[in-house]
Design a protein around this motif. Sequence first.
Motif, mmCIF file in Angstrom:
data_model
loop_
_atom_site.group_PDB
_atom_site.id
_atom_site.type_symbol
_atom_site.label_atom_id
_atom_site.label_comp_id
_atom_site.label_asym_id
_atom_site.label_seq_id
_atom_site.Cartn_x
_atom_site.Cartn_y
_atom_site.Cartn_z
ATOM 1 N N GLU A 1 0.820 -1.206 0.000
ATOM 2 C CA GLU A 1 0.000 0.000 0.000
ATOM 3 C C GLU A 1 0.858 1.262 0.000
ATOM 4 O OE1 GLU A 1 -2.469 -0.407 3.419
ATOM 5 O OE2 GLU A 1 -3.733 -1.987 2.539
ATOM 6 N N GLU A 2 1.940 1.232 0.780
ATOM 7 C CA GLU A 2 2.795 2.421 0.868
ATOM 8 C C GLU A 2 3.583 2.639 -0.410
ATOM 9 O OE1 GLU A 2 5.050 2.479 4.520
ATOM 10 O OE2 GLU A 2 3.295 1.903 5.708
ATOM 11 N N LEU A 3 3.967 1.564 -1.076
ATOM 12 C CA LEU A 3 4.674 1.705 -2.348
ATOM 13 C C LEU A 3 3.764 2.299 -3.419
ATOM 14 C CD1 LEU A 3 6.716 -1.631 -2.607
ATOM 15 C CD2 LEU A 3 7.431 0.569 -1.658
ATOM 16 N N ALA A 4 2.453 2.108 -3.259
ATOM 17 C CA ALA A 4 1.491 2.595 -4.257
ATOM 18 C C ALA A 4 1.067 4.038 -4.036
ATOM 19 C CB ALA A 4 0.256 1.697 -4.240
ATOM 20 N N ARG A 5 1.471 4.637 -2.945
ATOM 21 C CA ARG A 5 1.025 5.997 -2.651
ATOM 22 C C ARG A 5 1.591 7.007 -3.657
ATOM 23 N NH1 ARG A 5 1.826 5.931 3.933
ATOM 24 N NH2 ARG A 5 -0.010 4.635 4.392
ATOM 25 N N PRO A 6 0.789 7.949 -4.068
ATOM 26 C CA PRO A 6 1.286 8.998 -4.978
ATOM 27 C C PRO A 6 2.442 9.745 -4.318
ATOM 28 C CG PRO A 6 -1.107 9.042 -4.838
ATOM 29 C CD PRO A 6 -0.656 8.104 -3.781
ATOM 30 N N GLY A 7 3.470 9.991 -5.069
ATOM 31 C CA GLY A 7 4.598 10.730 -4.530
ATOM 32 C C GLY A 7 5.635 9.881 -3.836
ATOM 33 N N TYR A 8 5.392 8.553 -3.745
ATOM 34 C CA TYR A 8 6.404 7.704 -3.115
ATOM 35 C C TYR A 8 7.698 7.747 -3.927
ATOM 36 C CZ TYR A 8 9.048 3.718 -1.445
ATOM 37 O OH TYR A 8 10.065 2.929 -0.954
ATOM 38 N N VAL A 9 8.805 7.998 -3.271
ATOM 39 C CA VAL A 9 10.114 8.068 -3.926
ATOM 40 C C VAL A 9 10.901 6.811 -3.585
ATOM 41 C CG1 VAL A 9 12.283 9.339 -4.121
ATOM 42 C CG2 VAL A 9 10.115 10.579 -3.824
ATOM 43 N N CYS A 10 11.301 6.090 -4.593
ATOM 44 C CA CYS A 10 12.015 4.832 -4.392
ATOM 45 C C CYS A 10 13.451 5.080 -3.923
ATOM 46 C CB CYS A 10 12.035 4.034 -5.697
ATOM 47 S SG CYS A 10 12.943 2.481 -5.584
ATOM 48 N N GLU A 11 13.818 4.429 -2.829
ATOM 49 C CA GLU A 11 15.189 4.378 -2.348
ATOM 50 C C GLU A 11 15.367 3.043 -1.652
ATOM 51 O OE1 GLU A 11 16.040 7.240 0.674
ATOM 52 O OE2 GLU A 11 14.072 7.074 1.583
ATOM 53 N N PRO A 12 16.583 2.499 -1.595
ATOM 54 C CA PRO A 12 16.770 1.174 -0.996
ATOM 55 C C PRO A 12 16.232 1.096 0.429
ATOM 56 C CG PRO A 12 18.743 1.836 -2.178
ATOM 57 C CD PRO A 12 17.833 3.037 -2.159
ATOM 58 N N LEU A 13 15.488 0.045 0.700
ATOM 59 C CA LEU A 13 14.960 -0.209 2.029
ATOM 60 C C LEU A 13 15.898 -1.161 2.762
ATOM 61 C CD1 LEU A 13 11.193 -0.750 1.139
ATOM 62 C CD2 LEU A 13 12.137 1.166 2.435
ATOM 63 N N ALA A 14 16.105 -0.912 4.044
ATOM 64 C CA ALA A 14 16.965 -1.774 4.856
ATOM 65 C C ALA A 14 16.092 -2.748 5.636
ATOM 66 C CB ALA A 14 17.809 -0.935 5.815
ATOM 67 N N LEU A 15 16.191 -4.025 5.313
ATOM 68 C CA LEU A 15 15.429 -5.053 6.018
ATOM 69 C C LEU A 15 16.268 -5.561 7.194
ATOM 70 C CD1 LEU A 15 13.005 -6.964 6.254
ATOM 71 C CD2 LEU A 15 14.142 -8.493 4.616
ATOM 72 N N GLY A 16 15.751 -5.349 8.412
ATOM 73 C CA GLY A 16 16.473 -5.792 9.593
ATOM 74 C C GLY A 16 17.380 -4.738 10.168
ATOM 75 N N ALA A 17 16.972 -3.497 10.122
ATOM 76 C CA ALA A 17 17.809 -2.429 10.669
ATOM 77 C C ALA A 17 17.803 -2.419 12.183
ATOM 78 C CB ALA A 17 17.322 -1.076 10.146
ATOM 79 N N ASN A 18 16.717 -2.885 12.788
ATOM 80 C CA ASN A 18 16.595 -2.856 14.246
ATOM 81 C C ASN A 18 16.805 -4.246 14.842
ATOM 82 O OD1 ASN A 18 16.137 -1.111 16.505
ATOM 83 N ND2 ASN A 18 14.149 -2.083 16.806
ATOM 84 N N THR A 19 15.948 -5.199 14.479
ATOM 85 C CA THR A 19 16.130 -6.574 14.944
ATOM 86 C C THR A 19 16.258 -7.491 13.737
ATOM 87 O OG1 THR A 19 13.735 -6.903 15.089
ATOM 88 C CG2 THR A 19 14.874 -6.184 17.085
ATOM 89 N N ASP A 20 16.760 -8.700 13.962
ATOM 90 C CA ASP A 20 17.102 -9.591 12.855
ATOM 91 C C ASP A 20 15.850 -10.101 12.142
ATOM 92 O OD1 ASP A 20 18.142 -11.789 11.247
ATOM 93 O OD2 ASP A 20 19.954 -11.579 12.454
ATOM 94 N N PRO A 21 15.759 -9.896 10.823
ATOM 95 C CA PRO A 21 14.577 -10.344 10.080
ATOM 96 C C PRO A 21 14.529 -11.857 9.899
ATOM 97 C CG PRO A 21 16.204 -9.488 8.560
ATOM 98 C CD PRO A 21 16.741 -9.232 9.944
ATOM 99 N N TYR A 22 15.632 -12.543 10.193
ATOM 100 C CA TYR A 22 15.684 -14.001 10.045
ATOM 101 C C TYR A 22 15.924 -14.708 11.377
ATOM 102 C CZ TYR A 22 15.430 -13.616 5.007
ATOM 103 O OH TYR A 22 14.989 -13.367 3.728
ATOM 104 N N GLN A 23 15.451 -14.096 12.460
ATOM 105 C CA GLN A 23 15.514 -14.757 13.760
ATOM 106 C C GLN A 23 14.614 -15.993 13.722
ATOM 107 O OE1 GLN A 23 13.116 -12.744 16.975
ATOM 108 N NE2 GLN A 23 13.363 -10.976 15.609
ATOM 109 N N PRO A 24 14.740 -16.911 14.706
ATOM 110 C CA PRO A 24 14.043 -18.206 14.635
ATOM 111 C C PRO A 24 12.548 -18.156 14.355
ATOM 112 C CG PRO A 24 15.692 -18.285 16.357
ATOM 113 C CD PRO A 24 15.696 -16.868 15.830
ATOM 114 N N ILE A 25 11.796 -17.157 14.862
ATOM 115 C CA ILE A 25 10.346 -17.152 14.646
ATOM 116 C C ILE A 25 9.978 -16.874 13.190
ATOM 117 C CG2 ILE A 25 9.799 -16.543 17.025
ATOM 118 C CD1 ILE A 25 9.292 -13.671 16.079
#
Length: 353
Positions: free
Chosen positions: A113-137
């Motif tokens: 939904e956020e990528l579809a918003r008018p005016g969205y400017v594409c820039e690289p997104l950081a996956l796992g900047a705060n906690t690990d995106p590939y932790q056990p859960i």
Amino acid sequence: MSGGSIIGRGASGNLHHRFDRNRIEAVDDGWWQEDAPASHATEVRLEHSRTAISRNQSPDMPFSSSLNPYRGCEHGCIYCFARPSHAYWDLSPGLDFETRLIARTNLPTLLAEELARPGYVCEPLALGANTDPYQPIERRHQLSRQLLEVLLRHRHPLTITTRSALILRDLDLLTELARERLVRVFISFTTLDSDLKRIMEPRAASPKARLKVIRTLREADVPVGIITAPMIPMINDMALEKLLQAGRDAGATSAGYTLLRLPHEVRPLFEQWLSEHFPDRAGHVMSLIRQSRGGRDYDSRFGHRLRGEGPFADLLAQRFRLAIRRLGLNRRREEEQLDITRFAPPHQQIDLF
């Protein structure tokens, strides 16, 4: 906060967080009963978030937008700078941070939904900047994989930082993203010593497994770097060059590092961990940290918080620069630059009525 280490966990107990107005203390009232054994099992709460992309304006960060599918982290790294964030949900940055986790289940839908918003400017997104995106859960909830699917569908670039071997589950998506120059992966390393890893990062992947991740990604032509973070005086800083060498030999083509940070509740948690596991050098470790933080336990100033200052910090920075130059990890490779021109926003239907 209780004392004594807990097998498979980084923190020894729950300390009161900075927003907690109440204090609970055990008092002997003369009525004895046998205490029930404490449970340290992982609990996961499901959350419907209001936004997917987090923004920051920190000049220290190489990104300004990030995705964090989980709050808290089961890896249990004692030094984790994200621990204090658990206080915002009235949970302890101690054991709660590792055992009472929050899965943000609607994040993939929100992201589209956020990528579809008018005016969205594409820039690289950081996956796992705060906690690990590939932790056990992640094995059960698969939010990181769903986010990758959304980003691949719309040709949106991203970076991933993890210390988990679970990322190889998504090698099919990563290979497709890399083929279009849409992804870079960074594997976080602190030690090659499995015994030290077990007490410092209890549920993270072993050093051997992380090196295998680097090799596998490199063989699949997925750009991969190594982040030696954090460097802790007298605990793992002496292994900096060996870590960089091992990463390069496994296939890493870039490198970074940070000095240990002790914001808010991380300091007492780390000090207790030191006293339990390294009582012979705990004082020396904290002394070197304060020397690198202007005499304080932590310096939050931009430009200082990730690197520190003073003789120890300056020497560490010099060692890092010399090592990456020698190993060829300081070269910018054009083929690894992320491509924002391929971004295809989700189609927006026109309301005809």
